[in-house]
Design an enzyme around this catalytic site. Structure first.
Site, mmCIF file in Angstrom:
data_model
loop_
_atom_site.group_PDB
_atom_site.id
_atom_site.type_symbol
_atom_site.label_atom_id
_atom_site.label_comp_id
_atom_site.label_asym_id
_atom_site.label_seq_id
_atom_site.Cartn_x
_atom_site.Cartn_y
_atom_site.Cartn_z
ATOM 1 N N ASN A 1 0.869 -1.183 0.000
ATOM 2 C CA ASN A 1 0.000 0.000 0.000
ATOM 3 C C ASN A 1 0.903 1.230 0.000
ATOM 4 O O ASN A 1 1.518 1.543 1.012
ATOM 5 C CB ASN A 1 -0.883 -0.040 1.259
ATOM 6 C CG ASN A 1 -1.697 1.220 1.444
ATOM 7 O OD1 ASN A 1 -1.801 2.038 0.539
ATOM 8 N ND2 ASN A 1 -2.269 1.385 2.632
ATOM 9 N N TRP A 2 0.962 1.886 -1.147
ATOM 10 C CA TRP A 2 1.853 3.050 -1.244
ATOM 11 C C TRP A 2 1.257 4.296 -0.612
ATOM 12 O O TRP A 2 1.914 5.322 -0.514
ATOM 13 C CB TRP A 2 2.202 3.312 -2.723
ATOM 14 C CG TRP A 2 3.248 2.383 -3.271
ATOM 15 C CD1 TRP A 2 3.745 1.252 -2.681
ATOM 16 C CD2 TRP A 2 3.948 2.512 -4.528
ATOM 17 N NE1 TRP A 2 4.699 0.666 -3.488
ATOM 18 C CE2 TRP A 2 4.838 1.421 -4.615
ATOM 19 C CE3 TRP A 2 3.891 3.432 -5.576
ATOM 20 C CZ2 TRP A 2 5.679 1.231 -5.737
ATOM 21 C CZ3 TRP A 2 4.721 3.244 -6.679
ATOM 22 C CH2 TRP A 2 5.612 2.158 -6.749
ATOM 23 N N LYS A 3 -0.009 4.251 -0.227
ATOM 24 C CA LYS A 3 -0.687 5.417 0.363
ATOM 25 C C LYS A 3 -0.486 6.647 -0.538
ATOM 26 O O LYS A 3 -0.444 6.512 -1.752
ATOM 27 C CB LYS A 3 -0.185 5.655 1.785
ATOM 28 C CG LYS A 3 -0.191 4.386 2.630
ATOM 29 C CD LYS A 3 0.035 4.658 4.068
ATOM 30 C CE LYS A 3 0.132 3.350 4.825
ATOM 31 N NZ LYS A 3 0.121 3.506 6.251
ATOM 32 N N HIS B 1 -9.374 0.905 5.244
ATOM 33 C CA HIS B 1 -8.084 1.107 5.914
ATOM 34 C C HIS B 1 -8.322 2.048 7.099
ATOM 35 O O HIS B 1 -9.140 2.960 7.018
ATOM 36 C CB HIS B 1 -7.079 1.710 4.928
ATOM 37 C CG HIS B 1 -5.682 1.711 5.468
ATOM 38 N ND1 HIS B 1 -5.253 2.631 6.400
ATOM 39 C CD2 HIS B 1 -4.626 0.899 5.225
ATOM 40 C CE1 HIS B 1 -3.991 2.378 6.698
ATOM 41 N NE2 HIS B 1 -3.581 1.333 5.999
ATOM 42 N N GLU C 1 -6.760 4.475 8.138
ATOM 43 C CA GLU C 1 -6.567 5.899 7.816
ATOM 44 C C GLU C 1 -7.813 6.469 7.139
ATOM 45 O O GLU C 1 -8.112 7.654 7.289
ATOM 46 C CB GLU C 1 -5.314 6.066 6.935
ATOM 47 C CG GLU C 1 -4.045 5.871 7.767
ATOM 48 C CD GLU C 1 -2.845 5.379 7.005
ATOM 49 O OE1 GLU C 1 -2.841 5.429 5.758
ATOM 50 O OE2 GLU C 1 -1.886 4.925 7.666
ATOM 51 N N GLU D 1 -5.192 -5.262 10.736
ATOM 52 C CA GLU D 1 -4.197 -4.210 10.894
ATOM 53 C C GLU D 1 -4.449 -3.444 12.187
ATOM 54 O O GLU D 1 -5.235 -2.475 12.203
ATOM 55 C CB GLU D 1 -4.270 -3.232 9.723
ATOM 56 C CG GLU D 1 -3.977 -3.845 8.375
ATOM 57 C CD GLU D 1 -3.409 -2.805 7.417
ATOM 58 O OE1 GLU D 1 -2.338 -3.045 6.873
ATOM 59 O OE2 GLU D 1 -4.030 -1.749 7.257
ATOM 60 N N GLY E 1 2.656 1.998 10.777
ATOM 61 C CA GLY E 1 3.615 3.091 10.615
ATOM 62 C C GLY E 1 4.335 3.484 11.890
ATOM 63 O O GLY E 1 4.978 4.529 11.942
ATOM 64 N N SER F 1 3.583 -2.397 10.312
ATOM 65 C CA SER F 1 5.042 -2.403 10.531
ATOM 66 C C SER F 1 5.707 -3.729 10.153
ATOM 67 O O SER F 1 6.660 -4.160 10.820
ATOM 68 C CB SER F 1 5.377 -2.018 11.977
ATOM 69 O OG SER F 1 4.948 -0.699 12.235
ATOM 70 N N GLY G 1 2.832 -1.223 4.264
ATOM 71 C CA GLY G 1 2.855 0.188 3.894
ATOM 72 C C GLY G 1 4.267 0.634 3.560
ATOM 73 O O GLY G 1 4.777 0.409 2.466
ATOM 74 N N GLY G 2 4.936 1.234 4.533
ATOM 75 C CA GLY G 2 6.249 1.857 4.317
ATOM 76 C C GLY G 2 7.255 0.956 3.614
ATOM 77 O O GLY G 2 7.972 1.406 2.704
#
Ligand code: PEP
Length: 251
Positions: free
Chosen positions: A10-12, A94, A96, A164, A170, A210, A231-232
């Site tokens: 997930n590149w957000k 998600h 977010e 999640e 993150g 993470s 993600g990251g």
């Protein structure tokens, strides 16, 4: 039942066209993967990403969609638009989006229905906050999100569930393997109760929060973990590839 593993990135809200070089590097590094690989870039990169992945064993997904197919919804993107751009999957619910856009589980379910109608696989995210975990409410929260966010027409093909924990996204914090195991077993049991053994055992369950090269192998040892939503560590091929390799080794 054997479920094919899935490594989803997930590149957000990260990545301009320059980031497509990371996707190219990923394609080159995994010409014949034994797991499914999915990248969900920002909408602006969907067409280019899908073109790049066209002949490669890599799927492209969106990060959200509207619950309606067309209409006066400035700034939104619909499920048929994602399909048209070359996406095969979409991340929904998600944390977010649930937090920043006040998305309820009922809205997530409506979006999942729209995704299914457009032929997309919905990756439906669930997870508790830190205060909910500390109050020992994790399983209640997951049960509520699961029953309200996941549509009745769920199948093992059109839906993936991602657990999640919000406090792990993150932050560098991860639950213990026992904590992941407990929640994934709980989700599996609930899916079997609601949808029966074929669908309940067939839906893939991802862990997200993470995940990085240093902890992936340990997380993937867990029985009901069929992959990860990352993600990251999905932004750079050099970080994502070792996670994909760890998943291949666990398969
Ligand atoms: C995510 O946003 O879905 C996620 C899991 O992020 P990160 O891997 O950066 O914690």
């Amino acid at each position: 039942m054997s479920r094919r593993k899935l490594a989803a990135g997930n590149w957000k809200m990260n990545g301009t066209r320059a980031a497509l070089s990371e996707l190219q590097a990923l394609v080159s590094a995994h010409p014949d993967p034994s797991v499914d690989i999915l990248i969900c870039p920002p909408s602006t990169l969907l067409r280019d990403a899908a073109a790049l992945a066209d002949t490669a064993p890599l799927d492209i997904g969106g990060q959200d969609c509207h619950s309606e197919a067309t209409g006066a919804h400035t700034g939104d993107i619909s499920a048929p638009m994602l399909t048209d751009a070359g996406a095969t999957h979409v991340i929904l619910g998600h944390s977010e989006r649930r937090e920043n856009h006040n998305e309820s589980s009922e809205l997530v379910r409506a979006k999942a229905r729209a995704a299914h109608a457009a032929g997309l696989t919905a990756i439906i995210c669930l997870g508790e906050s830190l205060s909910e975990r500390e109050a020992a409410n994790t399983l209640d929260i997951i049960a509520g999100q699961l029953s309200s966010s996941v549509p009745d027409a769920t199948t093992a093909v059109n839906t993936v569930i991602a657990y999640e924990p919000i406090w792990a996204i993150g932050t560098g914090l991860t639950p213990t393997v026992a904590q992941i195991d407990e929640v994934h077993d709980f989700i599996r049991t609930r899916l079997i109760t609601r949808f029966g053994p074929d669908i309940g055992n067939g839906v893939r369950l991802l862990y997200g929060g993470s995940v990085k090269p240093s902890n992936a192998a340990e997380i993937f040892e867990t029985d009901n973990v069929d992959g990860a939503l990352v993600g990251g560590a999905s932004l750079k091929q050099s970080d994502f590839s070792p996670i994909i390799k760890a998943l291949e080794e666990s398969a």
